[in-house]
Design a protein around this motif. Structure first.
Motif, short mmCIF file in Angstrom:
data_model
loop_
_atom_site.label_atom_id
_atom_site.label_comp_id
_atom_site.label_asym_id
_atom_site.label_seq_id
_atom_site.Cartn_x
_atom_site.Cartn_y
_atom_site.Cartn_z
N UNK A 17 0.82 -1.21 0.00
CA UNK A 17 0.00 0.00 0.00
C UNK A 17 0.85 1.25 0.00
N UNK A 18 1.70 1.39 -1.01
CA UNK A 18 2.63 2.52 -1.04
C UNK A 18 1.89 3.82 -1.32
N UNK A 19 2.36 4.93 -0.73
CA UNK A 19 1.72 6.22 -0.99
C UNK A 19 1.99 6.77 -2.39
N UNK B 74 -9.45 4.74 -8.41
CA UNK B 74 -9.74 4.19 -7.09
C UNK B 74 -8.52 4.36 -6.17
N UNK B 75 -7.34 4.13 -6.73
CA UNK B 75 -6.12 4.28 -5.94
C UNK B 75 -5.98 5.70 -5.43
N UNK C 210 -8.19 6.57 -2.69
CA UNK C 210 -7.73 6.01 -1.42
C UNK C 210 -6.56 6.77 -0.82
N UNK C 211 -6.07 7.78 -1.51
CA UNK C 211 -5.02 8.61 -0.94
C UNK C 211 -3.66 8.42 -1.58
N UNK C 212 -3.56 7.56 -2.60
CA UNK C 212 -2.26 7.36 -3.24
C UNK C 212 -1.96 8.49 -4.21
#
Ligand SMILES: Nc1ncnc2c1ncn2[C@@H]1O[C@H](COP(=O)(O)OP(=O)(O)OP(=O)(O)O)[C@@H](O)[C@H]1O
Ligand SMILES: [Mg+2]
Lengths: 326, 284
Positions: free
Chosen positions: A157-159, A184-185, A188-190
Motif C-alpha cells: 500500500x505505497x503512498x 480508485x487508488x 484512497x489517498x495514493x
C-alpha cells in the motif's frame, strides 16, 4: 531532515546518458501528493528512464530527485518503502503462478506466511484473477499480466505508485478497467505518476501533465492548458455531394463563427470546434439546405497535434536517430 | 461507459482505502542482518518453488548420475578394475564429485537469466536486502547438490556398492562434496554476474569444468596415464576432492588429508564471494 512535504516527487535537472545518447536531458518534475501526474511522450522520449531514476532502479548521471522529501540516492531504501513500481514490461516471475508471485513479494515485504496468503487472495480477487490464480504465467494474456503486475505493486500500500504505460497494448475494455483502478487508488489517498503515449489518457486521468521529448520537458500544465496550446477539437463532415462543399463550408463558418477548410477532393470539410452546443444548429441548418451528410466525426487533438504545436515537428521525428537529419 | 465488469465489491480492501501518508510511516534506510537472512531464505524458497514448477531443469542433476554410473561402470569396470564390483568404489566417488560440481554451473546460468528477467527490476524496487536474490540462489542450489548426491549413492547401491565406512561415511562424504560444490558455485555465480548472457556463462563454465573433471582421477587411476598428464591430474583440485571422498567412503576414516578440500573451498569462497558480491551490488 524535513519529513513532511507536500511534494510526492521533486526532480531537479535529472540527466541520464547512454553512451552519446542523452536519454534524459535535464528533467524537472513536481508532483503534488494525492494527485495523478501524467508524463506524456512518444517512443524513446525518456519516460521509462526517468521513472527508473525516480524509482531507484537507475543512478542519475546528474541532478537529484526526492520522493516525499527523501533523496533517491542517499535514502534509496527509504524511498523503496514508499513506492510501488509497475514497469512497462511485466516484472513478475514467469516461472511461478500468480498466487506464488504475490505470496513471494508479500513475504519479502515482511508479511507472515498466513498474512501473505490472505493478501495474495484479496489482491487476486480485486483484480479479477482468482480463476487464473494457480495457472502458470506463461498462459496469461497481456492484460492479465498487467493486472498482476499492478497488484504486486500494491502489496505494501505505497503512498506513491509509478505506472509506466499502464494501458499500452490493452483492449478498450481492459483499458477502462485500468483507468477505474487508477482512480480508485487516488481516491484512497495514493499519488500516481503514470506515463503514456496518449494525450487522451493523460487528459482523462492526470491532474497535471508533462510532455517530454528527447529527454526534455517541453510543456507542462493541466490537460486544459495543454489543449489550449494545441487548439481545440475539430469537426469533420463528409458530404454526400462534393459539389456542395463550398456552400456547406459557408454555412458552417456562419453558424460556428470560425473559418474552416475543405479537403482536396472537396468531399470533406473540417472546422475547429470550440462550442459543441452549436453543432446541433449546424446540423439542422445543413438539413434545411438539403445538404446530405455521409459521415460526421469529431477529431480530438492527439499527441501528434500536441507535438506539432509545441515542437513544430511531428512525433515521428523523435524516433529518427540523431544525425540522420540535422 | 459501462465496461466495469471487474469485480469491485472489495473496493477498499487490499489496495485502495486508507493509505498511510509518507510522513506518518516509520522508515529506515538500513536492512538489519536478521531481515537480510529472512529475505535470503524467502528467495531460496522461490528457487525451490521454481524447481518444483519446472522439474525439467533437474534433468541434468538426475540423469547424469544415473547414466554415467551405469555407462562408465559397465564400459570401464572390467578394463580398469578387473570387474564391475571392484570398480564401484573407484567410480562412485568420481561420478559423485563430477556430477555435483557440474551442477554448480547452474548457479551462474540461472543467476544471469534471473538478472535479465523483468522480475529482477521488481526485486530491485523492493525495500529488501540487495544481496537476497544472490544469496537465495546459492542457498536453493544446495538442494540440487543434495538431490544429485542422493541419486548417485542410490545408483551405486543398486549396482552393488557398499561403502566400507558405512552410513556415516556416506553422510560425511555427501557433506564434503556439497560444501565444496557450494564453494565452487561462487566462481560460477561470479561469471553469472559479469557475463552478457546465460549461454555464455554456460560456455565459459564448461570450458573450465570439462578438463578439470575429466583430467582427474575421477574415472581412471592416475598411474595409467602418461607422465605429463599425471602432473596435471595430481595438481588438479578435483583429483584431491575425489581422493578425499574415496578415503572417507572406503575407509571410513576422516583423516586430516580428507579435510584438505575444505581448506580449498574456504579459499575459493574467500576470494570469489567478495568479488561476486561486489560485481553483483554494482549491477543490482
Ligand atoms: N539501458 C539502456 N542502454 C542504452 N540506451 C538506452 C537504455 N535504456 C534506454 N535507452 C535509450 O534511451 C532513450 C530513452 O528510452 P526510454 O526507454 O526512457 O524511452 P520511453 O519514453 O520509455 O520510450 P517508450 O515509449 O518506447 O517506452 C532511447 O533512445 C533508448 O534507446
Ligand atoms: Mg518506456
Amino acid at each position: 531532515m524535513n519529513t513532511h512535504t507536500e511534494w510526492a516527487v521533486e526532480a531537479d535537472g535529472l540527466v541520464k546518458t547512454f553512451g552519446s545518447n542523452r536519454a534524459v536531458d535535464g528533467v524537472d518534475l513536481r508532483v503534488a501528493t494525492g494527485t495523478v501526474y501524467g508524463v506524456l511522450g512518444p517512443n524513446g522520449a525518456g519516460k521509462t528512464t526517468t521513472i527508473s531514476m525516480l524509482a531507484t532502479l537507475l543512478r542519475p548521471d546528474a541532478g537529484s530527485a526526492r520522493i516525499f522529501g527523501h533523496d533517491v540516492q542517499r535514502e534509496a531504501q527509504v524511498v523503496r518503502q514508499l513506492i510501488g513500481v509497475t514497469g512497462q514490461y511485466a516484472s513478475v516471475d514467469e516461472g511461478l503462478s500468480a498466487t506464488e508471485n504475490l505470496v513471494l513479494f508479500s513475504r519479502l515485504l515482511g508479511l507472515g506466511r498466513r498474512e501473505a496468503k490472505i493478501k495474495a487472495n484479496d489482491l487476486l480477487e480485486e483484480f479479477g484473477l482468482t480463476e487464473a490464480a494457480s495457472r502458470p504465467l506463461k498462459k496469461f494474456s497481456g492484460g492479465m499480466r498487467r493486472r498482476l503486475d499492478l497488484a504486486a505493486s500494491l502489496i505494501s500500500q505505497p503512498p506513491l505508485i509509478f505506472l509506466d504505460e499502464p494501458t499500452t497494448g490493452l483492449d478498450p475494455r481492459t483499458r477502462a478497467q485500468m483507468w477505474e483502478t487508477i482512480r480508485r487508488l487516488v481516491a484512497g489517498g495514493s499519488t500516481v505518476l503514470l506515463t503514456t503515449q496518449y494525450l487522451d489518457e493523460a487528459d482523462q486521468l492526470a491532474d497535471r501533465i508533462a510532455v517530454i521529448d528527447r529527454g526534455r520537458v517541453v510543456a507542462e500544465g493541466t490537460g486544459d492548458e495543454l489543449k489550449a496550446q494545441v487548439g481545440s477539437s475539430s469537426l469533420e463532415l463528409r458530404l454526400g455531394e462534393p459539389q456542395l462543399a463550398q456552400r456547406a463550408l459557408g454555412i458552417a463558418e456562419r453558424v460556428l463563427g470560425v473559418a474552416g477548410t475543405t479537403s482536396a477532393e472537396a468531399a470533406r470539410i473540417t472546422v475547429p470546434l470550440s462550442d459543441p452546443e452549436r453543432v446541433t444548429d449546424l446540423l439542422i441548418e445543413l438539413r434545411g439546405e438539403g445538404i446530405r451528410l455521409e459521415e460526421f466525426s469529431v477529431h480530438k487533438p492527439s499527441l501528434d497535434d500536441v507535438f506539432l504545436s509545441i515542437t513544430g515537428k511531428p512525433t515521428e521525428d523523435a524516433e529518427t536517430p540523431e544525425g540522420a537529419h540535422a | 461507459m459501462s465496461t466495469t465488469t471487474a469485480p469491485r465489491s472489495r473496493t477498499h480492501n487490499a489496495s485502495g482505502g486508507t493509505i498511510v501518508p509518507a510522513h506518518e510511516r516509520t522508515l529506515r534506510n538500513r536492512v538489519s542482518l536478521g531481515e537480510s537472512i529472512r529475505h535470503s531464505l524467502t528467495m531460496a524458497y522461490r528457487g525451490l518453488l521454481k524447481i518444483r514448477r519446472t522439474p525439467e531443469q533437474l534433468f541434468d542433476v538426475t540423469l547424469q548420475p544415473i547414466i554415467f554410473t551405469v555407462m562408465f561402470t559397465y564400459i570401464f569396470g572390467g578394463a580398469i578394475s578387473g570387474d564391475v564390483a571392484s570398480y564401484l568404489p573407484v567410480i562412485i566417488p568420481g561420478i559423485l564429485v563430477q556430477t555435483v560440481i557440474t551442477t554448480s554451473v547452474v548457479t551462474g546460468t540461472q543467476l544471469r537469466e534471473d538478472m535479465d528477467q523483468g522480475v529482477f527490476d521488481r526485486f530491485r524496487s523492493l525495500p529488501i536486502a540487495r544481496i537476497a536474490p544472490l544469496s537465495g540462489a546459492l542457498l536453493a542450489d544446495t538442494v540440487r547438490y543434495a538431490i544429485a548426491t542422493t541419486l548417485t549413492f542410490v545408483m551405486g547401491f543398486i549396482m552393488g556398492y557398499r561403502p566400507h565406512g558405512g552410513i556415516w561415511s556416506v553422510i560425511g562424504a555427501a557433506l564434503l562434496v556439497i560444501v565444496c560444490a557450494w564453494a565452487i558455485s561462487w566462481i560460477f555465480a561470479f561469471f553469472g554476474v559479469i557475463a552478457r548472457s546465460a549461454s555464455s556463462v554456460q560456455g565459459i563454465s564448461m570450458i573450465i569444468l570439462f578438463p578439470l573433471t575429466f583430467l582427474s582421477n575421477a574415472f581412471v587411476p592416475v598411474d595409467t596415464m602418461p607422465t605429463w598428464l599425471q602432473w596435471f591430474v595430481n595438481i588438479n583440485p578435483v583429483s584431491h576432492l575425489v581422493t578425499s571422498v574415496r578415503d572417507v567412503l572406503n575407509t571410513g576414516a576422516f583423516t586430516s588429508e580428507a579435510f584438505l578440500p575444505l581448506i580449498g573451498a574456504a579459499v575459493i569462497v574467500a576470494i570469489f564471494a567478495p568479488l561476486t558480491v561486489r560485481a553483483y551490488m554494482r549491477r543490482a
